[in-house]
Design an enzyme around this catalytic site. Structure first.
Site, PDB file in Angstrom:
ATOM      1  N   ASN A  75       0.802  -1.215   0.000  1.00 49.41           N
ATOM      2  CA  ASN A  75       0.000   0.000   0.000  1.00 49.41           C
ATOM      3  C   ASN A  75       0.841   1.274   0.000  1.00 49.41           C
ATOM      4  OD1 ASN A  75      -2.384   1.842   0.792  1.00 49.41           O
ATOM      5  ND2 ASN A  75      -1.010   2.026   2.550  1.00 49.41           N
ATOM      6  N   TYR A 142       3.413   9.971 -11.364  1.00 51.35           N
ATOM      7  CA  TYR A 142       2.534   9.128 -10.546  1.00 51.35           C
ATOM      8  C   TYR A 142       1.796   8.108 -11.407  1.00 51.35           C
ATOM      9  CZ  TYR A 142      -1.189   7.827  -7.278  1.00 51.35           C
ATOM     10  OH  TYR A 142      -2.064   7.116  -6.473  1.00 51.35           O
ATOM     11  N   LYS A 146       2.120   3.844 -11.352  1.00 53.94           N
ATOM     12  CA  LYS A 146       0.994   2.948 -11.113  1.00 53.94           C
ATOM     13  C   LYS A 146       0.741   2.037 -12.313  1.00 53.94           C
ATOM     14  CE  LYS A 146       0.172   4.094  -6.918  1.00 53.94           C
ATOM     15  NZ  LYS A 146       0.452   3.111  -5.841  1.00 53.94           N
ATOM     16  N   THR A 179      -7.836  11.193   1.943  1.00 55.54           N
ATOM     17  CA  THR A 179      -6.630  10.912   2.715  1.00 55.54           C
ATOM     18  C   THR A 179      -5.662  12.091   2.583  1.00 55.54           C
ATOM     19  OG1 THR A 179      -5.519   9.880   0.826  1.00 55.54           O
ATOM     20  CG2 THR A 179      -6.840   8.441   2.240  1.00 55.54           C
TER      21      THR A 179
END
Length: 239
Positions: A75, A142, A146, A179
């Protein structure tokens, strides 16, 4: 059944929520994170990009030898650098690749090395992102990291189908969650991150999922019969 879960980035956000819910369900959970603000007894302070991380994972798997199920949840991740190419620093690019690509691949590799021939339920869940499956200006780094994890998971998925004691693996996009990562995104400028207003609207309109809601769906997936049937998934597609 004795199940052991190793969760990285488990001191806050999704990782913390996943680890906490697993603990509440009575599972053995080992958390890994750079810091331990809540002084949790089952959290190992470690930067996932360090050589020590893989050795610690080996130690954990040895400690819980004989368990019926092992799950690694990769994670830990960072969203920085946010910026169109030409506006970001190379050292920050290198750090993003270390955290988001190198570390989860190395931990997955160690997990497989240690458990390939072990007769048990074995699962790797890599936390991915929709940013790796759709292009966003300002997320060249980013999104690429991923996408790399998605492709890595596809390859390992195919490899494991040929093994006598296969390990299930999936790269799963968790959706848009409220978050610290979202806070970082919203603090960007429109110049560096052109889709900024969309993410400001998500917060304003209350459409962000909570870490707890997302954790529940991730756990439901990893413990379901669907785990091991597809190399990539998205929690938003789950019924």
């Amino acid at each position: 059944m004795k199940e052991v879960y190793i969760v990285t980035g488990a001191s806050r956000g999704i990782g913390h929520a996943v680890a906490t819910q697993l603990e509440q369900r009575g599972h053995t959970v080992v958390r890994m994170a750079r810091s331990n603000p809540n002084e949790l007894d089952n959290l190992i302070e470690c930067d996932v990009t360090s050589e020590r991380a893989a050795e610690l994972l080996k130690d954990v798997l040895k400690t819980y030898e004989g368990s019926e199920a092992y799950t690694l949840i990769n994670n830990a991740g960072i969203v920085e650098p946010i910026g169109v190419m030409g506006l970001v620093e190379n050292d920050v690019i290198a750090r993003a690749i270390e955290v988001n690509v190198t570390a989860p691949i190395q931990l997955a590799n160690t997990f497989i090395q240690q458990l390939q021939n072990v007769k048990a339920t074995k699962r790797i869940m890599n936390i991915s992102s929709g940013a790796g499956r759709k292009t966003y200006d300002g997320w060249g780094v980013y999104g690429t990291t991923k996408a790399a994890i998605d492709h890595f998971s596809r390859i390992v998925f195919d490899e494991q189908k040929k093994m006598t004691q296969p390990i299930d693996i999936v790269a799963i996009a968790p959706g848009i969650i409220d978050t610290d990562m979202q806070t970082v995104i919203r603090s960007s400028s429109a110049e560096s991150f052109p889709p900024l207003q969309r993410f400001l609207d998500y917060k304003e309109e209350g459409t962000l999922a909570t870490p707890e809601e997302t954790a529940e769906r991730l756990i439901a997936y990893v413990q379901s019969d669907r785990m091991g049937t597809e190399p990539t998934a998205d929690v938003r597609d789950l019924s």
